[in-house]
Design an enzyme around this catalytic site. Structure first.
Site, short mmCIF file in Angstrom:
data_model
loop_
_atom_site.label_atom_id
_atom_site.label_comp_id
_atom_site.label_asym_id
_atom_site.label_seq_id
_atom_site.Cartn_x
_atom_site.Cartn_y
_atom_site.Cartn_z
N TYR A 1 0.82 -1.22 0.00
CA TYR A 1 0.00 0.00 0.00
C TYR A 1 0.85 1.27 0.00
CZ TYR A 1 0.24 -0.58 5.19
OH TYR A 1 0.64 -0.76 6.49
N LYS B 1 5.35 4.32 4.79
CA LYS B 1 6.01 3.26 4.00
C LYS B 1 6.40 3.80 2.61
CE LYS B 1 5.45 -0.34 6.86
NZ LYS B 1 6.57 -1.03 7.51
#
Ligand code: COA
Length: 294
Positions: free
Chosen positions: A156, A171
């Protein structure tokens, strides 16, 4: 107690002999499996995480199996503590060959309800922590002209995902960091790669990401391979990326998600496509109808 831990069974014995590896969040879940694998294949492993309690399982196993393991209490959000930790590891073990940026914090929360503290907590651990560790341990690698880092991200980071805007944003930053440092530090002999695991069973993930059986089932249905990974399977891929087999790899991200990213396309896996009776063109299929019939 002689059998190798599962993640270590695919690589030659002593693959990491003589190397010093630091694994953040290395005392539990996936991090623990990576630590066990590295230690079983000959590395000196230092785990660094907030809770000393989480260090005990690896340290006890190391004593029983004759592995060389140590631990540091560390909150990766504190740059000064990270610097001191890196210095103490180099003083104690002479060098650092491998850094696994595995520590993470995550939970599902609608973006409109996420407090600034909650945003900061996750960004602090995942994005800031990965940078502080990469910089402090990276300096030791640069000084020796050798070393490698493996950052744990998630798919994601580029697909986005509802409910985890904090983690997805962090991330994505870590992925950009991986590529930037790979390009910047290759000339010092330092490589940086990433791994993007799909869902796998661990206590933290279960409590925070799929708290009930229904949520777990819905998630599982999106995975073409039909199941979650195990922490050992993810760790095995980490070890492969850290092994000499991957010596020419840098700035890369390995997706280990059972095809889940591919499965999130328009049609559900298993949908049958049939032409409607009388349709003259190829465009006349009805996924919903044939899925219900099939
Ligand atoms: N939903 C919404 N907000 C949450 C939350 C949740 N499930 N969990 C934590 N927060 C918020 C807290 O309410 C707090 O914000 P506030 O001060 O505005 O109330 C903020 O996040 C910091 O939480 P706190 O627990 O004090 O911070 P921490 O630094 O001790 O820990 C985490 C932060 C993310 C690590 C913690 O939530 C945690 O332990 N998560 C589970 C472990 C984990 O994430 N494992 C990995 C799973 S993939």
């Amino acid at each position: 107690m002689s059998a190798l831990p599962p993640a270590a069974r695919w690589l030659p014995e002593k693959t990491f002999e003589g190397q010093v590896a630091v694994v953040t969040g290395g005392g539990t879940g996936r991090g623990l499996e990576v630590s066990r694998g590295l230690a079983a294949l000959g590395a000196t492993v230092v785990i660094a995480s907030r809770s000393a309690e989480h260090h005990q399982p690896l340290l006890e196993e190391a004593r029983a199996r004759g592995w060389t393991c140590a631990a540091r209490v560390l909150d990766v959000r504190e740059p000064k503590l990270v610097r001191e930790c890196a210095e103490s590891v180099v003083t104690a073990h002479g060098k650092v060959d491998i850094l696994v940026n595995n520590a993470a914090g995550n939970f599902v929360c609608p973006a409109e309800r996420l407090s600034s503290n909650a945003w900061r907590a996750v960004l602090g651990i995942v994005l800031d922590g990965t940078f502080y560790c990469s910089q402090s341990f990276g300096k030791a690698m640069i000084a020796r002209g050798a070393g490698q880092m493996l950052n744990v991200v998630a798919t994601y980071a580029w697909t986005g995902m509802p409910g985890v805007v904090h983690s997805a944003s962090a991330k994505a930053g870590v992925l950009a960091m991986t590529r930037s440092l790979a390009a910047e530090w290759a000339r010092f002999g330092v490589r940086c790669n990433a791994i993007a695991p799909g869902p796998f069973h661990s206590q933290g993930a279960q409590q925070n990401l799929w708290p009930d059986a229904d949520a777990e089932r819905k998630l599982r249905e999106k995975i073409p391979l039909g199941r979650f990974a195990t922490a050992e399977e993810v760790a095995a891929q980490c070890l492969h990326l850290l092994s000499p087999a991957s010596a020419y790899l840098t700035g890369e991200c390995l997706v280990v998600d059972g095809g889940a990213t591919l499965g999130s396309s328009m049609w559900a896996p298993g949908t049958r496509f049939t032409k409607k009776r009388g349709a003259e063109s190829d465009a006349g299929f009805d996924a919903g109808e044939s899925a219900a019939a099939g």
